[in-house]
Design a protein around this motif. Structure first.
Motif, PDB file in Angstrom:
ATOM      1  N   TRP A   1      88.668  59.025  34.930  1.00  0.00           N
ATOM      2  CA  TRP A   1      89.806  59.570  34.187  1.00  0.00           C
ATOM      3  C   TRP A   1      91.054  59.603  35.078  1.00  0.00           C
ATOM      4  O   TRP A   1      92.145  59.218  34.655  1.00  0.00           O
ATOM      5  CB  TRP A   1      89.459  60.966  33.672  1.00  0.00           C
ATOM      6  N   GLU A   2      90.907  60.065  36.311  1.00  0.00           N
ATOM      7  CA  GLU A   2      92.034  60.124  37.244  1.00  0.00           C
ATOM      8  C   GLU A   2      92.597  58.734  37.516  1.00  0.00           C
ATOM      9  O   GLU A   2      93.815  58.539  37.546  1.00  0.00           O
ATOM     10  CB  GLU A   2      91.606  60.764  38.563  1.00  0.00           C
TER      11      GLU A   2
ATOM     12  N   GLY B   1      92.404  56.139  35.573  1.00  0.00           N
ATOM     13  CA  GLY B   1      93.095  55.707  34.356  1.00  0.00           C
ATOM     14  C   GLY B   1      94.504  56.279  34.286  1.00  0.00           C
ATOM     15  O   GLY B   1      95.457  55.566  33.932  1.00  0.00           O
ATOM     16  N   CYS B   2      94.666  57.540  34.640  1.00  0.00           N
ATOM     17  CA  CYS B   2      95.994  58.171  34.640  1.00  0.00           C
ATOM     18  C   CYS B   2      96.903  57.549  35.697  1.00  0.00           C
ATOM     19  O   CYS B   2      98.092  57.325  35.448  1.00  0.00           O
ATOM     20  CB  CYS B   2      95.865  59.680  34.852  1.00  0.00           C
ATOM     21  N   GLU B   3      96.351  57.248  36.875  1.00  0.00           N
ATOM     22  CA  GLU B   3      97.140  56.607  37.929  1.00  0.00           C
ATOM     23  C   GLU B   3      97.575  55.204  37.516  1.00  0.00           C
ATOM     24  O   GLU B   3      98.731  54.817  37.728  1.00  0.00           O
ATOM     25  CB  GLU B   3      96.350  56.548  39.233  1.00  0.00           C
TER      26      GLU B   3
ATOM     27  N   ALA C   1      97.914  54.143  34.430  1.00  0.00           N
ATOM     28  CA  ALA C   1      98.889  54.304  33.343  1.00  0.00           C
ATOM     29  C   ALA C   1     100.273  54.608  33.910  1.00  0.00           C
ATOM     30  O   ALA C   1     101.277  54.088  33.411  1.00  0.00           O
ATOM     31  CB  ALA C   1      98.436  55.410  32.397  1.00  0.00           C
ATOM     32  N   ALA C   2     100.348  55.429  34.959  1.00  0.00           N
ATOM     33  CA  ALA C   2     101.636  55.740  35.580  1.00  0.00           C
ATOM     34  C   ALA C   2     102.246  54.493  36.215  1.00  0.00           C
ATOM     35  O   ALA C   2     103.453  54.251  36.088  1.00  0.00           O
ATOM     36  CB  ALA C   2     101.470  56.845  36.626  1.00  0.00           C
TER      37      ALA C   2
ATOM     38  N   ARG D   1     103.490  52.370  33.391  1.00  0.00           N
ATOM     39  CA  ARG D   1     104.700  52.948  32.811  1.00  0.00           C
ATOM     40  C   ARG D   1     105.913  52.616  33.688  1.00  0.00           C
ATOM     41  O   ARG D   1     106.968  52.242  33.186  1.00  0.00           O
ATOM     42  CB  ARG D   1     104.521  54.465  32.685  1.00  0.00           C
TER      43      ARG D   1
END
Length: 113
Positions: free
Chosen positions: A82-83, A85-87, A89-90, A93
């Protein structure tokens, strides 16, 4: 962390990850005469369970004591997945934002010519 490093770690954690949380609980058994029914201190456990949602319902999977370390590693891998995936995604972005700014600058520059 670089995109390449994140993707390498992602490949590693997806091989062992299991979605869900871990909970430790005590329970009463199915024998009405067992002391666990009348004395909370004598309940069975604590036992480890992997909890998750499937088909919009909460589910739990008993984790035998000899597999507790593996279950903890699998749940940690899910958290790391999950972490990561967030990294990622950032990073995506940021890349998208830069691309759109370049695109806007190019469009604005061509209109003023």
């Amino acid at each position: 962390m670089s995109r390449k490093a994140l993707l390498n770690e992602l490949a590693r954690v997806t091989s062992i990850m299991v979605q869900g949380g871990l909970s430790s609980t005590t329970r009463t058994c199915g024998k009405p005469q067992c002391p666990c029914h009348t004395d909370r201190a004598r309940r069975h456990g604590p036992n480890l369970y992997l909890t998750y949602r499937a088909d919009n319902k909460g589910q739990s999977l008993y984790v035998p004591p000899e597999h507790a370390a593996k279950a903890k590693a699998a749940q940690f891998a899910w958290s790391r997945y999950w972490e990561i995936g967030c990294e990622l995604a950032a990073l995506n972005r940021g890349r998208m934002s830069r691309e759109w700014k370049r695109s806007k600058a190019t469009a604005t520059g061509s209109k003023t010519s």
